[in-house]
Design a protein around this motif. Sequence first.
Motif, short mmCIF file in Angstrom:
data_model
loop_
_atom_site.label_atom_id
_atom_site.label_comp_id
_atom_site.label_asym_id
_atom_site.label_seq_id
_atom_site.Cartn_x
_atom_site.Cartn_y
_atom_site.Cartn_z
N THR A 1 0.83 -1.21 0.00
CA THR A 1 0.00 0.00 0.00
C THR A 1 0.87 1.25 0.00
OG1 THR A 1 -1.69 -1.21 1.27
CG2 THR A 1 -1.90 1.19 1.16
N SER B 1 -16.34 -0.03 -1.02
CA SER B 1 -15.51 -0.60 -2.09
C SER B 1 -15.80 -2.07 -2.32
CB SER B 1 -14.02 -0.39 -1.76
OG SER B 1 -13.71 0.98 -1.68
N SER C 1 -12.37 -3.80 -10.21
CA SER C 1 -11.45 -3.04 -9.37
C SER C 1 -11.17 -1.66 -9.95
CB SER C 1 -10.14 -3.82 -9.21
OG SER C 1 -9.35 -3.29 -8.17
N CYS D 1 -14.26 0.41 -9.27
CA CYS D 1 -14.25 0.71 -7.84
C CYS D 1 -13.23 1.80 -7.53
CB CYS D 1 -13.93 -0.56 -7.05
SG CYS D 1 -13.65 -0.30 -5.30
N GLY D 2 -12.05 1.69 -8.13
CA GLY D 2 -10.99 2.67 -7.88
C GLY D 2 -11.36 4.06 -8.36
N LEU E 1 -6.60 6.31 -7.04
CA LEU E 1 -7.03 5.10 -7.75
C LEU E 1 -6.00 3.97 -7.61
CD1 LEU E 1 -8.73 4.89 -11.23
CD2 LEU E 1 -6.90 3.33 -10.62
N THR F 1 -3.83 3.43 -5.28
CA THR F 1 -3.83 2.95 -3.90
C THR F 1 -5.04 2.06 -3.63
OG1 THR F 1 -2.74 5.00 -3.23
CG2 THR F 1 -3.70 3.66 -1.48
N ARG F 2 -6.19 2.46 -4.20
CA ARG F 2 -7.39 1.64 -4.05
C ARG F 2 -7.22 0.29 -4.74
NH1 ARG F 2 -10.69 0.94 -0.32
NH2 ARG F 2 -10.35 -1.26 -0.73
N LEU F 3 -6.55 0.28 -5.88
CA LEU F 3 -6.30 -0.98 -6.58
C LEU F 3 -5.45 -1.91 -5.71
CD1 LEU F 3 -5.58 0.18 -10.26
CD2 LEU F 3 -7.73 -0.61 -9.26
N ASN G 1 -7.69 -3.23 -3.03
CA ASN G 1 -8.60 -4.23 -3.62
C ASN G 1 -7.88 -5.56 -3.81
OD1 ASN G 1 -10.57 -2.27 -3.74
ND2 ASN G 1 -10.40 -1.95 -5.94
#
Length: 205
Positions: free
Chosen positions: A76, A123, A141, A144-145, A168, A170-172, A175
Amino acid sequence: MTKKRSLYLFFLTLIIGLTYQFLPYSGLNQSILNVVGSIWNVALAGLAAFYLSKTEFLQQFKHLKFLAILWGIPLTFAVGIAFSTIYNLVIGQATTNSIGSIITIQMVLLQVPFMLMGEEVLSTNILIALQKQGISFFWSSIICGILFALWHIPAYGFHPVQLLATLLPTRLALNYIWKKTGSIWNSWICHFVYDLIGFIGFFVK
């Protein structure tokens, strides 16, 4: 969960995430707003998922993979720092989270954990719903991102390029951690530690 129910879950989650953005304009007393804002996403998105996708929703809470934390947190940070650095070098200095002007230790301990779990539930609701529609995890994903990044407009201002370039990815990563472990606790812990380190900068200024 049927495809019809997953579609309901997707759009209901979108509505919950969107209405959260308008809470500051609700006219609520600030102390009440702090409480409502802390639990809005986790409570409403959680209830929606429990009703529409009970099995899938509860399954992600049943375990925590401790060893995954050891690679999840570095992943992350690596992704978040790398893409933020690239953005700063190519585009320019990014705007900072407006929470920095009001953040307190009490807020970090009592509000942020619930707020971040709310973001995780939003998410994972999106991921679960889209995959049930037959969309691959990769594209689920990505979608979602994008939503995750745009949901942060109130915090960072209307800077969609910045949000997509920095949040985005970081969200990936989060996920991927969720998908790999099957545990929302793992993605939540990685998310919390990442933000917690970021908040330290606000306290030392």
